[in-house]
Motif scaffolding. Structure first.
Motif, PDB file in Angstrom:
ATOM      1  N   MET A 477       0.778  -1.197   0.061  1.00 20.37           N
ATOM      2  CA  MET A 477       0.097   0.078   0.011  1.00 20.37           C
ATOM      3  C   MET A 477       0.943   1.056  -0.147  1.00 20.37           C
ATOM      4  O   MET A 477       1.660   1.475   0.648  1.00 20.37           O
ATOM      5  CB  MET A 477      -0.810   0.043   1.261  1.00 20.37           C
ATOM      6  N   VAL A 630      -7.407   3.043  -5.112  1.00 24.49           N
ATOM      7  CA  VAL A 630      -8.251   2.494  -4.623  1.00 24.49           C
ATOM      8  C   VAL A 630      -9.082   3.638  -3.727  1.00 24.49           C
ATOM      9  O   VAL A 630     -10.075   3.425  -3.293  1.00 24.49           O
ATOM     10  CB  VAL A 630      -8.072   1.409  -3.819  1.00 24.49           C
ATOM     11  N   GLU A 692     -12.418  -5.694  -2.148  1.00 21.08           N
ATOM     12  CA  GLU A 692     -11.212  -6.029  -2.046  1.00 21.08           C
ATOM     13  C   GLU A 692     -10.841  -7.404  -2.792  1.00 21.08           C
ATOM     14  O   GLU A 692      -9.893  -7.435  -3.262  1.00 21.08           O
ATOM     15  CB  GLU A 692     -10.720  -6.246  -0.231  1.00 21.08           C
ATOM     16  N   LYS A 696      -7.872  -7.664  -5.600  1.00 23.11           N
ATOM     17  CA  LYS A 696      -6.519  -8.813  -5.598  1.00 23.11           C
ATOM     18  C   LYS A 696      -6.728  -9.525  -6.459  1.00 23.11           C
ATOM     19  O   LYS A 696      -5.669 -10.217  -6.904  1.00 23.11           O
ATOM     20  CB  LYS A 696      -6.822  -9.364  -4.031  1.00 23.11           C
ATOM     21  N   ILE A 703      -1.832  -1.070  -3.910  1.00 20.84           N
ATOM     22  CA  ILE A 703      -2.981  -0.037  -3.913  1.00 20.84           C
ATOM     23  C   ILE A 703      -2.306   1.304  -3.448  1.00 20.84           C
ATOM     24  O   ILE A 703      -1.522   1.259  -2.606  1.00 20.84           O
ATOM     25  CB  ILE A 703      -3.922  -0.585  -3.012  1.00 20.84           C
ATOM     26  N   PHE A 722      -8.987   1.315   5.241  1.00 20.96           N
ATOM     27  CA  PHE A 722      -8.498   0.393   4.119  1.00 20.96           C
ATOM     28  C   PHE A 722      -7.365  -0.664   4.666  1.00 20.96           C
ATOM     29  O   PHE A 722      -7.290  -1.831   3.970  1.00 20.96           O
ATOM     30  CB  PHE A 722      -7.797   1.222   3.071  1.00 20.96           C
ATOM     31  N   PHE A 726      -8.354  -4.361   3.431  1.00 20.60           N
ATOM     32  CA  PHE A 726      -7.407  -5.205   2.552  1.00 20.60           C
ATOM     33  C   PHE A 726      -6.388  -5.926   3.080  1.00 20.60           C
ATOM     34  O   PHE A 726      -6.096  -7.085   2.406  1.00 20.60           O
ATOM     35  CB  PHE A 726      -6.643  -3.915   1.590  1.00 20.60           C
TER      36      PHE A 726
END
Length: 749
Positions: A477, A630, A692, A696, A703, A722, A726
Motif C-alpha cells: 500500500m 483505490v 477487496e 486482489k 494499491i 483500508f 485489505f
C-alpha cells in the motif's frame, strides 16, 4: 508534393467543410473517420468518403491528416491496422495520435506515414518534443497553453515540425488531462465525447465560507474560455518556429471553416510577401470573424500570458445573435458551393486513318490518350469550335481546360460521341496520373505479415506469458500526500509501505527530513513531480536540484511523460514510477512505457475492471508492476488558469476554493502556485472499499490511497479503514458520507 513555407491547417468535420476549406485556401485539412477521433459527434466520414476526400485534396495539391487522437481500449487497438489500411494506401499524409499504443502500431505497420503527436499528449516543453521524436513523431501539436518563448525554445532545440492552434475554441483544461466529463457522466474527453461541462455556470466560494460567493451572478462562467484569434500575432507565431497554423472547429459549419480559412490565408500571405513592415490587420476582418462565431469576444490566448480573466467568457453567451446574411451568402456561393477546378492545357491531333490523340497536362503531370480515328468528311467537316466545345465540358471532373491547341489535318468527320469518349478517357487518365505519386504500395506489410509482426512484438515481452499472480498476492500500500498535515497519520500507518509527497506542497528544504522520517519507519519515500512540466517546474527543479539529489528519495512519481526525458537530461539518477496521468490503456502502450525504464505504472482511472485485465497481463509480460488507486478525489481538470486569480486576483499563495455547479454539488479547486496551475477535483472520492477480492483478483502489486484535500483526522480514518479491509479481511464502515466507485465497474463510452 512541394512543401510550403507555412501551412494553414483547417478543420473538416464533414465532406462539405473539407471542400470549403480547400476552396478558401487551406494547405491541409485534418479530418476524422468513423472511429477513433477526438470529435465523436462530428459528421465524420465513412471509409468511401474519406478515401475520396484524400483523393480530392491531392488533386488540388493539398494534404489531409487523419485524427486518430483518442485513447484505445485493447479490443479497439486490434482493429486499428485494418481500419487504417485503405487510407494509407490512398496516400494519407499523416495521422494525429494521442495513444502511445496506437502510435507504436502505426509506426510498425505503416512505414512512411507521418505521425503527429496530438495536443492530447499535453506536450508543453522541449523534453516532451524530444521524447515524441524518439518514438517516431515528425510533428508536435503543442499544448494550447504554450507561450511563444516556450515554442521558440522547442523549435531551436528539437528538429520537428511544430503545429499550433491559431483560431477557435480553447479548452479550460490542458488537453489530455481532462476527466471532468468522464467522471460526471461517463463521456470521456479522451475518447472524443466531451460533454463540455466547462461551458456551464459555477459559483465560486471559499472552502471555509461556502455561503458567500466570490463571483458576481453575471460572471459565473468561470471555466468558459473565449475563442482564440491570433491575427495580430501571426508574424510572432511564424517567427517563433510554428510551421502549421491550426484552426479549430470540426464541430462547426462549413461556412465557418471557409470564412476563417479565407482570412488567415489572406494575412499569412500578406506576412510572407511583405514581412512585418507591410503587415496590418483590417478591423473589418476581425469583425467578420466575430460574425462567424462569437462566444463573448476573442482572446490572443496563452502566447503572451500564462493566464488571466481577460481570456474568459465570464458572461453567458446570448441565446440569439443577429447574423450577417450578406457575408453568409458570399461565403456559401464563393467557397461552400464552389466547384474547385485545376487548370489544364490540352493538345489534340486529328488525322484521317490515325487514332485521335489527346494530350493533357496539369502542372508537372501529363498524359496522352487515343480514340477513334477520323474519316474523310462527306458533308459537314468537323470544326475547331466543335472540338473545343466538347472537350471543354469538364463539369464532372476536378479540372478545367483553360487552353486547347487543335490540329485538324484536312476535312474530317468524327462523331461527337467519340470526342466525348476521348475527353472522358483523357481526364480519367490525368486524374490517375496526378494521384499516382500520392498512393502507396503495401507489399512489404500485407495483412498476413502483420500477424507475424505482432507475434515478434509479443515475443519481445519475454519467453511466453508469465503466470498471473494469485489472489493471495501480498499487496503493498502506498499513500500519496498533497498536504504536510497528512504526513503524521501516514507515518503512523504500519501497512503503508511507501509514501509519495507532493513536490509543491512539501518545501524543498523539508525533503531530506521527510525522506528520513519515512525511512525510520521502514517506508520508502518518493517525490511526486507536477502534472504539468513547464517553465515554472523547470526553474523550480533547477533551483532545487541539489536538494533533490541529496534528499535520499527512493525515487520520483512521474505525472507527465516528458518528465522522463527531463530526468535523463538533468542527470537525476533516481528510479521513477508512472502515475495514472501517464496513460497505459492497452498492451502496446504498456510496452512503450516499460521501455522508458519505469519501476511501475499506475492503472488508468477510466478503464473498468474487465478492460484492465489485458493491461495487467501486459504489465506481467513486460515485467512492470501495476498500482491501482483505490481511494482519492480524482483530478477532473488541470488548468493553466487560476480560479483564485479570476475571482479575487493573484495572491501567489497555495490554497483551495469551491465551485458550486447547477445541481448544488461543490467541486474542490486547489491552486498549485509553485508550478502555476489549478486542479479541480471530483467532489466525491473514489473508494473501492468492499471490492477487496476483485482488486486482489486483478493481480496488482500495489494499491494507492491518494490524499489531496483531507485533513489529518480524515486521512487517519481512511488509512485505518483500508488497512483493516485489505490486509486483515475485516468488514469496515466507510469513513466518509459520499463516495463513488469511479469507473471500476462502469468504464467510459
Amino acid at each position: 508534393m512541394e512543401k510550403k513555407q507555412v501551412e494553414i491547417l483547417a478543420p473538416a468535420g464533414s465532406w462539405d467543410s473539407m471542400k470549403a476549406a480547400v476552396a478558401a485556401g487551406a494547405d491541409a485539412v485534418y479530418m476524422g473517420g468513423s472511429r477513433f477521433g477526438a470529435r465523436a459527434y462530428a459528421d465524420n466520414a465513412d471509409e468511401k468518403e474519406l478515401v475520396e476526400a484524400i483523393d480530392y485534396v491531392h488533386l488540388h495539391g493539398r494534404k489531409l491528416y487523419m485524427t486518430v487522437n483518442t485513447l484505445f481500449k485493447e479490443r479497439e487497438l486490434k482493429d486499428l491496422a485494418e481500419y487504417m489500411r485503405p487510407y494509407y494506401l490512398a496516400g494519407l499524409d499523416g495521422a494525429i495520435v494521442q495513444d502511445l499504443g496506437a502510435l507504436q502500431e502505426l509506426k510498425t505497420k505503416f512505414p512512411g506515414l507521418e505521425l503527429h503527436a496530438s495536443t492530447q499528449m499535453t506536450i508543453t516543453s522541449l523534453y516532451g518534443a524530444r521524447m515524441m521524436k524518439e518514438l517516431g513523431c515528425s510533428r508536435i501539436v503543442t499544448a494550447r497553453e504554450m507561450s511563444l518563448a516556450e515554442i521558440r525554445r522547442l523549435h531551436d532545440a528539437v528538429d520537428v515540425e511544430i503545429e499550433s492552434f491559431v483560431h477557435g475554441a480553447l479548452c479550460y483544461c490542458y488537453s489530455g488531462q481532462c476527466l471532468m466529463s468522464s467522471l460526471i457522466g461517463g463521456r470521456s474527453a479522451n475518447r472524443g465525447r466531451c460533454a463540455q461541462p466547462c461551458r456551464l455556470p459555477y459559483t465560486v466560494y471559499e472552502r471555509s465560507q461556502p455561503q458567500k460567493p466570490l463571483n458576481q451572478k453575471h460572471e459565473r462562467h468561470v471555466l468558459s474560455m473565449k475563442d482564440l484569434c491570433t491575427l495580430d500575432l501571426l508574424p510572432d507565431i511564424i517567427e517563433a518556429g510554428v510551421y502549421s497554423l491550426k484552426i479549430e472547429g470540426r464541430m462547426k459549419r462549413s461556412r465557418y471553416t471557409a470564412g476563417v480559412v479565407r482570412i488567415y490565408r489572406k494575412y499569412t500571405d500578406l506576412y510572407l510577401e511583405q514581412g512585418r513592415e507591410g503587415y496590418y490587420v483590417e478591423p473589418e476582418d476581425r469583425k467578420e470573424l466575430l460574425e462567424l462565431f462569437d462566444r463573448g469576444g476573442f482572446t490572443s490566448g496563452y502566447y503572451h500570458a500564462h493566464n488571466g480573466r481577460e481570456m474568459l467568457a465570464l458572461r453567458a453567451k446570448p441565446e440569439f445573435r443577429e447574423g450577417n446574411p450578406r457575408l453568409f451568402s458570399f461565403l456559401d456561393q464563393t467557397y461552400v458551393e464552389a466547384e474547385l477546378k485545376e487548370p489544364v492545357e490540352g493538345y489534340i491531333t486529328l488525322e484521317q486513318g490515325l487514332p485521335a490523340r489527346l494530350t493533357l497536362r496539369s502542372g508537372k503531370r501529363g498524359v496522352a490518350v487515343e480514340g477513334q480515328a477520323p474519316k474523310a468528311a462527306l458533308k459537314q467537316p468537323i470544326t475547331r469550335e466543335t472540338v473545343e466545345r466538347q472537350l471543354k465540358k469538364t463539369g464532372g471532373t476536378p479540372f478545367t481546360l483553360t487552353r486547347l491547341t487543335t490540329d485538324i489535318k484536312g476535312e474530317l468527320f468524327l462523331p461527337v460521341q467519340a470526342l466525348n469518349e476521348l475527353r472522358r478517357k483523357g481526364f480519367e487518365a490525368l486524374q490517375e496520373k496526378v494521384l499516382e505519386p500520392c498512393r502507396r504500395n503495401i507489399k512489404g506489410y500485407p495483412a498476413t505479415e502483420w500477424a507475424e509482426t505482432d507475434r515478434k512484438q509479443k515475443s519481445r515481452r519475454g519467453n511466453g506469458a508469465k503466470p498471473k499472480p494469485s489472489v493471495s498476492l501480498a499487496l503493498q500500500m502506498s499513500v500519496s500526500l498533497e498536504d504536510l498535515a497528512q504526513l503524521p497519520p501516514a507515518l503512523a500507518c504500519k501497512e503503508a509501505a511507501a509514501i509519495y509527497i507532493d513536490a509543491g506542497a512539501f518545501p524543498p528544504e523539508s525533503w531530506k527530513e521527510t525522506a528520513g522520517r519515512c525511512h525510520k519507519r521502514d517506508k520508502s519515500c518518493y517525490l511526486m513531480l507536477p502534472q504539468i512540466f513547464r517553465e515554472h517546474a523547470i526553474r523550480y527543479f533547477k533551483t532545487n536540484k541539489a536538494l533533490l539529489n541529496e534528499a535520499g528519495f527512493d525515487g520520483v512519481i512521474i505525472k507527465a511523460l516528458e518528465e522522463v526525458q527531463w530526468l535523463r537530461e538533468a542527470g537525476v539518477q533516481l528510479p521513477f514510477k508512472l502515475d495514472a496521468s501517464v496513460y497505459g490503456w492497452n498492451t502496446r502502450a504498456v510496452g512503450v512505457l516499460a521501455q522508458t525504464g519505469a519501476k511501475s505504472l499506475t492503472l488508468p482511472l477510466e478503464l473498468n475492471v474487465r478492460e484492465l485485465e489485458p493491461v495487467l497481463s501486459a504489465c506481467s509480460d513486460f515485467g512492470i508492476p501495476a498500482e491501482l488507486m483505490v481511494y482519492g478525489h480524482a483530478p477532473m481538470m488541470v488548468s493553466a488558469q487560476c480560479i483564485t486569480r479570476t475571482s479575487e486576483g493573484c495572491c501567489q499563495k497555495p490554497g483551495s476554493l469551491m465551485l458550486k455547479d447547477r445541481t448544488g454539488a461543490f467541486l474542490p479547486v486547489k491552486n498549485h502556485c509553485a508550478f502555476c496551475y489549478n486542479t479541480i477535483y471530483n467532489p466525491s472520492p473514489t473508494s473501492l472499499l468492499g471490492y477487496e477480492m476483485e482488486v486482489k483478483a486483478l493481480g496488482v502489486y500495489g494499491i494507492r490511497l491518494a490524499f489531496t484535500l483531507e485533513d489529518a483526522t480524515q486521512a487517519e480514518a481512511v488509512l485505518d479503514a483500508f488497512s483493516r479491509a485489505f490486509f486483515y479481511g475485516e468488514t469496515v464502515k466507510v469513513p466518509y458520507r459520499e463516495f463513488t466507485r469511479g469507473h471500476f465497474k462502469r468504464g467510459v463510452e
